[in-house]
Design a protein around this motif. Structure first.
Motif, mmCIF file in Angstrom:
data_model
loop_
_atom_site.group_PDB
_atom_site.id
_atom_site.type_symbol
_atom_site.label_atom_id
_atom_site.label_comp_id
_atom_site.label_asym_id
_atom_site.label_seq_id
_atom_site.Cartn_x
_atom_site.Cartn_y
_atom_site.Cartn_z
ATOM 1 N N LEU A 26 0.622 -1.385 0.048
ATOM 2 C CA LEU A 26 0.097 0.103 0.083
ATOM 3 C C LEU A 26 0.809 1.315 -0.176
ATOM 4 C CD1 LEU A 26 -2.750 -0.418 2.580
ATOM 5 C CD2 LEU A 26 -3.071 -0.547 -0.062
ATOM 6 N N ILE A 27 0.342 2.379 -0.846
ATOM 7 C CA ILE A 27 0.996 3.539 -0.679
ATOM 8 C C ILE A 27 -0.092 4.551 -0.277
ATOM 9 C CG2 ILE A 27 2.044 5.362 -2.134
ATOM 10 C CD1 ILE A 27 3.006 3.459 -3.797
ATOM 11 N N HIS A 73 -9.526 15.719 6.462
ATOM 12 C CA HIS A 73 -8.135 15.561 5.781
ATOM 13 C C HIS A 73 -8.675 14.155 5.281
ATOM 14 C CE1 HIS A 73 -6.163 18.706 7.831
ATOM 15 N NE2 HIS A 73 -7.043 18.337 9.047
ATOM 16 N N LEU A 74 -8.418 14.129 4.048
ATOM 17 C CA LEU A 74 -8.538 12.959 3.170
ATOM 18 C C LEU A 74 -7.243 12.124 2.872
ATOM 19 C CD1 LEU A 74 -10.392 10.701 1.528
ATOM 20 C CD2 LEU A 74 -10.178 12.305 -0.354
ATOM 21 N N TYR A 75 -7.224 10.934 3.018
ATOM 22 C CA TYR A 75 -5.954 9.859 2.639
ATOM 23 C C TYR A 75 -6.235 8.964 2.022
ATOM 24 C CZ TYR A 75 -3.153 12.855 6.073
ATOM 25 O OH TYR A 75 -2.518 13.904 6.786
ATOM 26 N N VAL A 76 -5.685 8.595 0.889
ATOM 27 C CA VAL A 76 -6.249 7.447 0.035
ATOM 28 C C VAL A 76 -4.877 6.431 -0.102
ATOM 29 C CG1 VAL A 76 -6.836 6.784 -2.316
ATOM 30 C CG2 VAL A 76 -7.460 8.992 -1.371
ATOM 31 N N ALA A 77 -5.461 5.196 0.088
ATOM 32 C CA ALA A 77 -4.304 3.972 0.005
ATOM 33 C C ALA A 77 -4.581 3.404 -1.518
ATOM 34 C CB ALA A 77 -4.724 2.844 1.089
ATOM 35 N N TYR A 78 -3.263 3.341 -2.121
ATOM 36 C CA TYR A 78 -3.405 2.758 -3.471
ATOM 37 C C TYR A 78 -2.368 1.373 -3.371
ATOM 38 C CZ TYR A 78 -4.631 7.140 -5.145
ATOM 39 O OH TYR A 78 -5.679 8.558 -5.361
ATOM 40 N N PHE A 79 -3.087 0.544 -4.270
ATOM 41 C CA PHE A 79 -2.184 -0.553 -4.259
ATOM 42 C C PHE A 79 -2.062 -0.743 -5.867
ATOM 43 C CE2 PHE A 79 -1.910 -5.221 -5.092
ATOM 44 C CZ PHE A 79 -0.579 -5.327 -4.210
ATOM 45 N N GLU A 80 -0.746 -0.913 -6.492
ATOM 46 C CA GLU A 80 -0.458 -0.977 -7.634
ATOM 47 C C GLU A 80 -1.030 0.031 -8.666
ATOM 48 O OE1 GLU A 80 -0.580 -5.273 -8.831
ATOM 49 O OE2 GLU A 80 0.797 -5.647 -7.524
ATOM 50 N N GLY A 105 -11.497 -1.418 0.076
ATOM 51 C CA GLY A 105 -12.426 -2.026 -0.718
ATOM 52 C C GLY A 105 -12.635 -3.359 -0.650
ATOM 53 N N VAL A 106 -13.538 -4.041 -0.882
ATOM 54 C CA VAL A 106 -13.783 -5.515 -0.805
ATOM 55 C C VAL A 106 -12.621 -6.315 -1.401
ATOM 56 C CG1 VAL A 106 -15.271 -7.323 -1.369
ATOM 57 C CG2 VAL A 106 -16.322 -5.125 -0.782
ATOM 58 N N ARG A 107 -12.121 -6.092 -2.442
ATOM 59 C CA ARG A 107 -11.168 -6.829 -3.196
ATOM 60 C C ARG A 107 -9.990 -6.752 -2.299
ATOM 61 N NH1 ARG A 107 -13.047 -3.817 -7.586
ATOM 62 N NH2 ARG A 107 -14.080 -5.107 -9.162
ATOM 63 N N PHE A 108 -9.439 -5.867 -1.462
ATOM 64 C CA PHE A 108 -8.318 -5.640 -0.679
ATOM 65 C C PHE A 108 -8.465 -6.163 0.894
ATOM 66 C CE2 PHE A 108 -8.609 -2.880 -3.970
ATOM 67 C CZ PHE A 108 -7.562 -2.907 -4.748
ATOM 68 N N ILE A 109 -9.505 -6.662 1.262
ATOM 69 C CA ILE A 109 -9.853 -7.209 2.540
ATOM 70 C C ILE A 109 -9.196 -8.573 2.537
ATOM 71 C CG2 ILE A 109 -11.661 -7.854 3.918
ATOM 72 C CD1 ILE A 109 -13.330 -5.470 3.140
#
Length: 164
Positions: A26-27, A73-80, A105-109
């Motif tokens: 995660l980034i 304050h909004l922070y977003v986690a990105y994967f690939e 998101g469901v795909r990342f749980i």
């Protein structure tokens, strides 16, 4: 209708954080330019599986007012390169910071990312000026591991209530 149990949790000192350091790819990035459409997308992207409904009926103006609040304050986690989850922190009076929304998101749980993302949310909350308390609430509709994750990161339960 079945009853919903709401769990209120708090952390009163940054030293209580039991951080999980493995990012699992995660980034996490702070969204520096408010875009209410993005907040709305993330709310639906994460919240649909957990029946988040409190903001579904909001107008564009309500989303805009909420998203452009300088205390949010909004922070977003990105994967690939893809959005995987997010958290919103709201600075409140007297040094209170609420984790307003948090999730994947469901795909990342189930991939070991939740502990790291929550650790980042807590670190960012404590990094805000004058923070004296970080708090959050979750409920029995959320993922079965949500409460355990909050407690594993160092949050203490301070109130439980039941609603229909």
């Amino acid at each position: 209708m079945s009853d919903v149990t709401i769990f209120h949790l708090e952390m009163t000192h940054a030293s209580q954080l039991n951080a999980k350091s493995d990012a699992k790819g995660l980034i996490v990035t702070k969204a520096k330019l408010p875009q209410f459409e993005f907040n709305r997308f993330l709310y639906q992207f994460v919240g649909e599986a957990w029946e988040w409904t409190d903001k579904l009926g909001w107008s564009e103006q309500q989303w805009k007012s909420y998203s452009e609040d300088p205390h949010l304050h909004l922070y977003v986690a990105y994967f690939e390169g893809s959005p995987a989850g997010y958290f919103e922190l709201q600075q409140q009076s007297d040094g209170q910071v609420e984790i307003m929304y948090f999730g994947l998101g469901v795909r990342f749980i189930g991939k070991g990312m939740g502990g790291y993302l929550l650790s980042e949310a807590i670190k960012q909350a404590w990094a805000l000026p004058n923070t004296k308390r970080v708090w959050v609430h979750t409920c029995s509709l959320d993922h079965a591991s949500a409460l355990k994750n909050y407690q594993a990161r160092g949050f203490s339960l301070f109130k439980t209530e039941t609603e229909q």
